[in-house]
Design a protein around this motif. Structure first.
Motif, PDB file in Angstrom:
ATOM      1  N   UNK A 183      -5.790   1.375  -3.063  1.00 24.26           N
ATOM      2  CA  UNK A 183      -5.623   2.830  -3.005  1.00 24.26           C
ATOM      3  C   UNK A 183      -4.165   3.259  -3.090  1.00 24.26           C
ATOM      4  N   UNK A 184      -3.279   2.366  -3.492  1.00 28.57           N
ATOM      5  CA  UNK A 184      -1.853   2.692  -3.579  1.00 28.57           C
ATOM      6  C   UNK A 184      -1.596   3.737  -4.665  1.00 28.57           C
ATOM      7  N   UNK A 185      -0.488   4.489  -4.479  1.00 30.23           N
ATOM      8  CA  UNK A 185      -0.050   5.473  -5.473  1.00 30.23           C
ATOM      9  C   UNK A 185       1.428   5.234  -5.777  1.00 30.23           C
ATOM     10  N   UNK A 186       1.872   5.778  -6.900  1.00 25.45           N
ATOM     11  CA  UNK A 186       3.275   5.670  -7.272  1.00 25.45           C
ATOM     12  C   UNK A 186       3.913   7.054  -7.266  1.00 25.45           C
ATOM     13  N   UNK A 187       5.231   7.069  -7.153  1.00 21.46           N
ATOM     14  CA  UNK A 187       5.982   8.315  -7.049  1.00 21.46           C
ATOM     15  C   UNK A 187       6.104   9.018  -8.392  1.00 21.46           C
ATOM     16  N   UNK A 188       6.376  10.330  -8.333  1.00 19.98           N
ATOM     17  CA  UNK A 188       6.536  11.105  -9.551  1.00 19.98           C
ATOM     18  C   UNK A 188       7.598  12.176  -9.431  1.00 19.98           C
ATOM     19  N   UNK A 189       8.123  12.614 -10.570  1.00 15.84           N
ATOM     20  CA  UNK A 189       9.137  13.665 -10.631  1.00 15.84           C
ATOM     21  C   UNK A 189       8.731  14.662 -11.711  1.00 15.84           C
ATOM     22  N   UNK A 190       8.707  15.936 -11.356  1.00 16.93           N
ATOM     23  CA  UNK A 190       8.425  17.008 -12.301  1.00 16.93           C
ATOM     24  C   UNK A 190       9.658  17.892 -12.433  1.00 16.93           C
ATOM     25  N   UNK A 207       7.617  19.802 -17.038  1.00 13.37           N
ATOM     26  CA  UNK A 207       7.880  18.542 -17.746  1.00 13.37           C
ATOM     27  C   UNK A 207       7.702  17.384 -16.771  1.00 13.37           C
ATOM     28  N   UNK A 208       6.934  16.412 -17.158  1.00 12.19           N
ATOM     29  CA  UNK A 208       6.714  15.229 -16.325  1.00 12.19           C
ATOM     30  C   UNK A 208       7.804  14.218 -16.646  1.00 12.19           C
ATOM     31  N   UNK A 209       8.763  14.085 -15.738  1.00 16.97           N
ATOM     32  CA  UNK A 209       9.850  13.124 -15.935  1.00 16.97           C
ATOM     33  C   UNK A 209       9.448  11.724 -15.494  1.00 16.97           C
ATOM     34  N   UNK A 210       8.615  11.653 -14.470  1.00 17.17           N
ATOM     35  CA  UNK A 210       8.097  10.373 -13.975  1.00 17.17           C
ATOM     36  C   UNK A 210       6.686  10.641 -13.487  1.00 17.17           C
ATOM     37  N   UNK A 211       5.714   9.993 -14.094  1.00 16.58           N
ATOM     38  CA  UNK A 211       4.312  10.284 -13.800  1.00 16.58           C
ATOM     39  C   UNK A 211       3.881   9.634 -12.487  1.00 16.58           C
ATOM     40  N   UNK A 212       3.435  10.459 -11.557  1.00 14.85           N
ATOM     41  CA  UNK A 212       2.851   9.972 -10.314  1.00 14.85           C
ATOM     42  C   UNK A 212       1.365   9.728 -10.542  1.00 14.85           C
ATOM     43  N   UNK A 213       0.776   8.889  -9.709  1.00  8.78           N
ATOM     44  CA  UNK A 213      -0.657   8.668  -9.849  1.00  8.78           C
ATOM     45  C   UNK A 213      -1.103   7.411  -9.135  1.00  8.78           C
ATOM     46  N   UNK A 214      -2.332   7.049  -9.385  1.00 10.42           N
ATOM     47  CA  UNK A 214      -2.912   5.853  -8.781  1.00 10.42           C
ATOM     48  C   UNK A 214      -2.211   4.612  -9.333  1.00 10.42           C
ATOM     49  N   UNK A 215      -1.915   3.657  -8.443  1.00  9.18           N
ATOM     50  CA  UNK A 215      -1.225   2.441  -8.856  1.00  9.18           C
ATOM     51  C   UNK A 215      -1.652   1.288  -7.963  1.00  9.18           C
ATOM     52  N   UNK A 231       4.953   1.075  -5.183  1.00 13.68           N
ATOM     53  CA  UNK A 231       3.718   1.818  -4.945  1.00 13.68           C
ATOM     54  C   UNK A 231       3.172   1.440  -3.578  1.00 13.68           C
ATOM     55  N   UNK A 232       2.492   2.378  -2.949  1.00 13.09           N
ATOM     56  CA  UNK A 232       1.934   2.095  -1.632  1.00 13.09           C
ATOM     57  C   UNK A 232       0.821   3.071  -1.309  1.00 13.09           C
ATOM     58  N   UNK A 233       0.015   2.730  -0.303  1.00 12.29           N
ATOM     59  CA  UNK A 233      -1.083   3.618   0.093  1.00 12.29           C
ATOM     60  C   UNK A 233      -0.593   4.806   0.893  1.00 12.29           C
ATOM     61  N   UNK A 234      -1.342   5.887   0.815  1.00 14.84           N
ATOM     62  CA  UNK A 234      -1.084   7.036   1.677  1.00 14.84           C
ATOM     63  C   UNK A 234      -1.874   6.858   2.974  1.00 14.84           C
ATOM     64  N   UNK A 235      -1.758   7.823   3.864  1.00 14.85           N
ATOM     65  CA  UNK A 235      -2.281   7.629   5.219  1.00 14.85           C
ATOM     66  C   UNK A 235      -3.799   7.535   5.279  1.00 14.85           C
TER      67      UNK A 235
END
Length: 517
Positions: free
Chosen positions: A364-371, A349-357, A323-327
């Motif tokens: 303010x880091x976020x994690x990756x997601x796959x739909x 279908x949410x295969x990997x949930x993205x969101x705040x992490x 997880x990491x911050x955006x710009x």
């Protein structure tokens, strides 16, 4: 008795309002320091006029090349400070920014070499031929004038103040005024100062590179009558607005904008069946690189339905991405809102949930997601770029569904096809050719992230990827800032030396239809 100071009919001067420009930490959202103030119309006017006044100094190609090399040297000499400042404002990390600075100085020197060679002038001489009723004609390309450059959020060096637009414009002989990006104003000020130092050191007016801050300053810059062309990297909304301003001027000017791109990837059935683990890991690495903030991030991936191994490998690999911050917080909010909206669509279908992490030091880091979504349920909103670490899988069944999805795609910077090892015949060639209308760069069995600075590179594509057919990366990026001029029956003493028969500057050229070098 009333004093003159308070006469009711006296016109009071309007108070000068200064809007501070702050450098902020994207990891926490906290302000770091004030680095400048937003430029008003008089400030923009001064910057553009100073740039225009510096243009004659760039007529000397040797001095032009020296400026580019001196700028590269100054940036390298201040590398530690430049990288630290950029990391503090973007959270892109020292390794990434070290590479970006190396790329930036490389392209400055590469354009200096292009200037020395002179082929970019495209000199053509056709001697008079009475039999064809043809006069003596001599053509070469000349600089347009002051170029406005808009810095990009995601590349504080390579696509900002010292980046490719600036380097190619200076190489063309055009002075530059840069509109700094609010995500990295301190980096912009630092780099602009270094380039001005380089200019002073070799005898070029420092006004050859101007820098202004603020949204309104950007609009004023595009509208200014001495601005001759614009280079932009940013959002579709912002770029289109500036494009329309440039077109609505009394004298419209070229607007070379890089806007938005999905960068579709097409995985064939054979590739998914034979390379699932490799493709899953490769895609995860590509769409999470730079926390999904690359302009060539693969945001839409066409995968054959009924191939769970590829999806499983992708989710496993993407789930390991840190997880990491955006710009900046604004980009973060837009990303989270985009993820929420897309995840709620019917059929998604949410295969990997993205969101705040939140992580240590970066709340303010976020994690990756796959739909994932079936091709038959693909909504138009899923065909819009979501800036950040998210990718959308579109499951297709058969060639008809695949073709239907491709028909719906707008222009992109890149389009990628992943094939099996034995798919090299006419069908694969036809599939690759099917992607040609969609993008400016076609990738086979690779990933689009990473744009090599090379003569053959084309970084552009059909709208909305870009607003022109030009490239912003590679040697031919210089062509955006030039215009051809023909001299008819010009006496030698009145012609530029590049057009003299003796070719005193040894410029590559075409004479009476034959290439000379």
């Amino acid at each position: 008795m009333q004093s003159d100071a308070v006469k009711p009919d006296a016109v009071q001067p309007e108070a000068v309002q200064t809007v501070p420009v702050w450098s902020a930490d994207p990891r926490t959202g906290e302000q770091r320091a004030q680095v400048a103030v937003e430029a008003g119309p008089p400030d923009v006017d001064r910057a553009v006029r100073a740039a225009a006044a510096a243009e004659p100094a760039l007529a000397d190609r040797a001095l032009r090349a020296a400026l580019l090399r001196a700028a590269a040297e100054r940036l390298e000499s201040a590398a530690e400070e430049v990288i630290a400042t950029a990391d503090a404002e973007t959270a892109l990390g020292v390794p990434r920014l070290t590479g970006e600075l190396a790329r930036t100085t490389y392209q400055l020197r590469a354009f200096a070499d292009i200037v020395d060679e002179g082929a970019f002038l495209d000199v053509v001489i056709d001697h008079a031929d009475p039999a064809l009723a043809r006069p003596d004609l001599r053509r070469m390309k000349l600089p347009l004038g002051v170029v406005a450059v808009f810095s990009a959020s995601n590349f504080p060096l390579a696509f900002s103040v010292p980046g490719g637009d600036t380097a190619s414009a200076l190489a063309a002989g055009c002075p530059v005024v840069v509109k700094a990006h609010p995500d990295h104003p301190a980096t912009g000020e630092l780099c602009a100062g270094l380039i001005r130092e380089a200019a002073r050191a070799i005898g070029v007016p420092e006004g050859v590179l101007g820098l202004v801050h603020g949204l309104e300053a950007g609009l004023e810059l595009v509208r200014h009558p001495l601005t001759a062309a614009v280079g932009f990297t940013g959002s579709v909304r912002g770029g289109r607005a500036l494009h329309d301003v440039a077109a609505a001027r009394p004298r419209p000017i070229p607007f070379h904008g890089e806007l938005g791109s999905l960068n579709p990837v097409l995985v064939t059935e054979r590739a998914a069946a034979t390379r699932a683990e490799e493709l899953g890991a490769g895609l995860a690495g590509s769409f999470t690189l730079g926390n999904g903030q690359f302009c060539v991030k693969p945001g839409l991936v066409l995968v054959p339905a009924g191939e769970p191994a590829l999806e499983k490998a992708l989710v496993a690999a993407a789930g390991q991405a840190p997880a990491g911050p955006l710009l900046d917080p604004r980009i973060r909010e837009a990303f989270l809102a985009g993820v929420e909206q897309r995840s709620a669509f019917p059929g998604v279908e949410v295969l990997l949930a993205a969101g705040s992490a939140p992580v240590e030091g970066a709340p303010l880091a976020v994690r990756a997601g796959v739909l994932a979504v079936a091709a038959a349920e693909l909504r138009e909103e899923l065909l819009e770029e979501c800036f950040g670490p998210l990718t959308v899988l579109v499951r297709y069944s058969g060639t008809e569904e695949l073709a239907a999805v491709l028909d719906r795609l707008a222009g992109n910077l890149t389009a990628t096809v992943q094939l099996a090892a034995d798919e090299r015949g006419p069908e694969a060639a036809a599939l690759l050719q099917r992607l040609v209308p969609l993008a400016g760069r076609l990738v086979v069995d690779g990933w689009p992230t990473g744009v090599a600075v090379a003569p053959a590179m084309h970084h552009g594509g059909p709208y909305p990827a870009t607003t022109s057919t030009s490239t912003s990366v590679g040697g031919t990026a210089i062509e955006r800032w030039l215009r051809p001029v023909s001299y008819q029956n010009g006496p030698p003493e009145l012609l530029p030396p590049e057009l003299h028969d003796a070719n005193p500057l040894a410029v590559p050229r075409r004479v009476d239809g034959r290439r000379e070098s």
